[in-house]
Design a protein around this motif. Structure first.
Motif, PDB file in Angstrom:
ATOM      1  N   MET A   1      23.166  12.688  -8.307  1.00 12.20           N
ATOM      2  CA  MET A   1      23.432  11.284  -8.570  1.00 12.20           C
ATOM      3  C   MET A   1      24.947  11.126  -8.745  1.00 12.20           C
ATOM      4  O   MET A   1      25.580  11.921  -9.421  1.00 12.20           O
ATOM      5  CB  MET A   1      22.683  10.848  -9.832  1.00 12.20           C
ATOM      6  CG  MET A   1      22.785   9.371 -10.084  1.00 12.20           C
ATOM      7  SD  MET A   1      21.921   8.699 -11.544  1.00 12.20           S
ATOM      8  CE  MET A   1      20.437   9.621 -11.704  1.00 12.20           C
ATOM      9  N   LEU A   5      26.367   5.798 -10.448  1.00 10.67           N
ATOM     10  CA  LEU A   5      24.948   5.537 -10.737  1.00 10.67           C
ATOM     11  C   LEU A   5      24.572   5.989 -12.148  1.00 10.67           C
ATOM     12  O   LEU A   5      23.762   5.333 -12.813  1.00 10.67           O
ATOM     13  CB  LEU A   5      24.052   6.225  -9.703  1.00 10.67           C
ATOM     14  CG  LEU A   5      23.998   5.569  -8.332  1.00 10.67           C
ATOM     15  CD1 LEU A   5      23.220   6.447  -7.345  1.00 10.67           C
ATOM     16  CD2 LEU A   5      23.376   4.184  -8.411  1.00 10.67           C
ATOM     17  N   VAL A   6      25.156   7.083 -12.604  1.00 13.14           N
ATOM     18  CA  VAL A   6      24.918   7.534 -13.977  1.00 13.14           C
ATOM     19  C   VAL A   6      25.384   6.462 -14.960  1.00 13.14           C
ATOM     20  O   VAL A   6      24.669   6.098 -15.898  1.00 13.14           O
ATOM     21  CB  VAL A   6      25.638   8.878 -14.256  1.00 13.14           C
ATOM     22  CG1 VAL A   6      25.604   9.216 -15.740  1.00 13.14           C
ATOM     23  CG2 VAL A   6      25.021   9.997 -13.433  1.00 13.14           C
ATOM     24  N   LEU A   8      25.757   3.301 -14.343  1.00 18.04           N
ATOM     25  CA  LEU A   8      24.879   2.133 -14.214  1.00 18.04           C
ATOM     26  C   LEU A   8      23.609   2.319 -15.047  1.00 18.04           C
ATOM     27  O   LEU A   8      23.172   1.389 -15.734  1.00 18.04           O
ATOM     28  CB  LEU A   8      24.527   1.878 -12.746  1.00 18.04           C
ATOM     29  CG  LEU A   8      23.643   0.669 -12.458  1.00 18.04           C
ATOM     30  CD1 LEU A   8      24.278  -0.618 -12.956  1.00 18.04           C
ATOM     31  CD2 LEU A   8      23.360   0.584 -10.953  1.00 18.04           C
ATOM     32  N   ALA A   9      23.040   3.519 -15.003  1.00 21.95           N
ATOM     33  CA  ALA A   9      21.850   3.794 -15.821  1.00 21.95           C
ATOM     34  C   ALA A   9      22.177   3.677 -17.307  1.00 21.95           C
ATOM     35  O   ALA A   9      21.405   3.089 -18.086  1.00 21.95           O
ATOM     36  CB  ALA A   9      21.297   5.182 -15.504  1.00 21.95           C
ATOM     37  N   LEU A  10      23.319   4.211 -17.715  1.00 23.51           N
ATOM     38  CA  LEU A  10      23.726   4.109 -19.119  1.00 23.51           C
ATOM     39  C   LEU A  10      24.001   2.659 -19.518  1.00 23.51           C
ATOM     40  O   LEU A  10      23.675   2.248 -20.635  1.00 23.51           O
ATOM     41  CB  LEU A  10      24.959   4.979 -19.372  1.00 23.51           C
ATOM     42  CG  LEU A  10      24.727   6.492 -19.247  1.00 23.51           C
ATOM     43  CD1 LEU A  10      26.052   7.238 -19.337  1.00 23.51           C
ATOM     44  CD2 LEU A  10      23.737   6.982 -20.292  1.00 23.51           C
ATOM     45  N   GLY A  12      22.464   0.132 -18.307  1.00 22.94           N
ATOM     46  CA  GLY A  12      21.130  -0.445 -18.486  1.00 22.94           C
ATOM     47  C   GLY A  12      20.562  -0.117 -19.850  1.00 22.94           C
ATOM     48  O   GLY A  12      19.936  -0.970 -20.499  1.00 22.94           O
ATOM     49  N   LEU A  13      20.769   1.117 -20.309  1.00 27.83           N
ATOM     50  CA  LEU A  13      20.311   1.495 -21.648  1.00 27.83           C
ATOM     51  C   LEU A  13      21.074   0.723 -22.721  1.00 27.83           C
ATOM     52  O   LEU A  13      20.482   0.293 -23.722  1.00 27.83           O
ATOM     53  CB  LEU A  13      20.463   3.003 -21.861  1.00 27.83           C
ATOM     54  CG  LEU A  13      19.549   3.881 -21.007  1.00 27.83           C
ATOM     55  CD1 LEU A  13      19.912   5.349 -21.182  1.00 27.83           C
ATOM     56  CD2 LEU A  13      18.089   3.636 -21.349  1.00 27.83           C
ATOM     57  N   THR A  67      26.806  -3.874 -11.106  1.00 28.25           N
ATOM     58  CA  THR A  67      25.749  -3.351 -10.237  1.00 28.25           C
ATOM     59  C   THR A  67      26.127  -3.551  -8.776  1.00 28.25           C
ATOM     60  O   THR A  67      25.945  -2.642  -7.948  1.00 28.25           O
ATOM     61  CB  THR A  67      24.399  -4.031 -10.550  1.00 28.25           C
ATOM     62  OG1 THR A  67      24.075  -3.791 -11.923  1.00 28.25           O
ATOM     63  CG2 THR A  67      23.295  -3.498  -9.659  1.00 28.25           C
TER      64      THR A  67
END
Length: 129
Positions: A1, A5-6, A8-10, A12-13, A67
């Motif tokens: 990844m 993207l990492v 982006l995931a964080l 989101g959290l 995003t």
């Protein structure tokens, strides 16, 4: 990844944590009965609950652009050290923005926001070059 993207995931959290903080403070202000109702008669949140709500809404707006930047960078195979650094700057700014907003740190809140926005715009520009 990819690093973008990492991040982006964080992000989101982080959005989920902000939502939880907003929900808890809002429910404390309006009460459980109103929070569980259909809220046909809206109530204006004030103080800390209102600030959490506005910070959450601001992150929704910023997260849309971030995003978009991540999608353009990753799908355009443009991930680089610059775009990864920009992504981490965005996340750091968003993390710092929450207490800055909730605690009323003026003008620091606006400066922190500007760093995150600039990092996002730089990602988009880098993806086009």
């Amino acid at each position: 990844m990819t690093p973008e993207l990492v991040v982006l995931a964080l992000a989101g959290l982080l959005q989920g944590l902000q939502f939880a903080a907003y929900s808890i403070t809002a429910q404390q202000q309006v009460g459980t009965r109103y929070a569980a109702s259909p809220r046909d008669e809206p109530r204006q949140l004030t103080g800390r609950a209102g600030r959490y709500q506005r910070a959450l809404n601001n992150h929704f707006e910023g997260l849309i652009l971030f995003t978009l930047a991540v999608v353009v960078v990753v799908l355009g195979d443009g991930s680089s050290g610059l775009t990864a650094t920009c992504a981490w700057i965005y996340l750091a700014a968003r993390i710092a923005y929450v207490p800055a907003y909730v605690l009323g740190w003026a003008p620091w809140r606006s400066l922190i926001w500007a760093f995150g926005f600039a990092a996002t715009m730089l990602m988009l520009i880098a993806a086009l070059l």
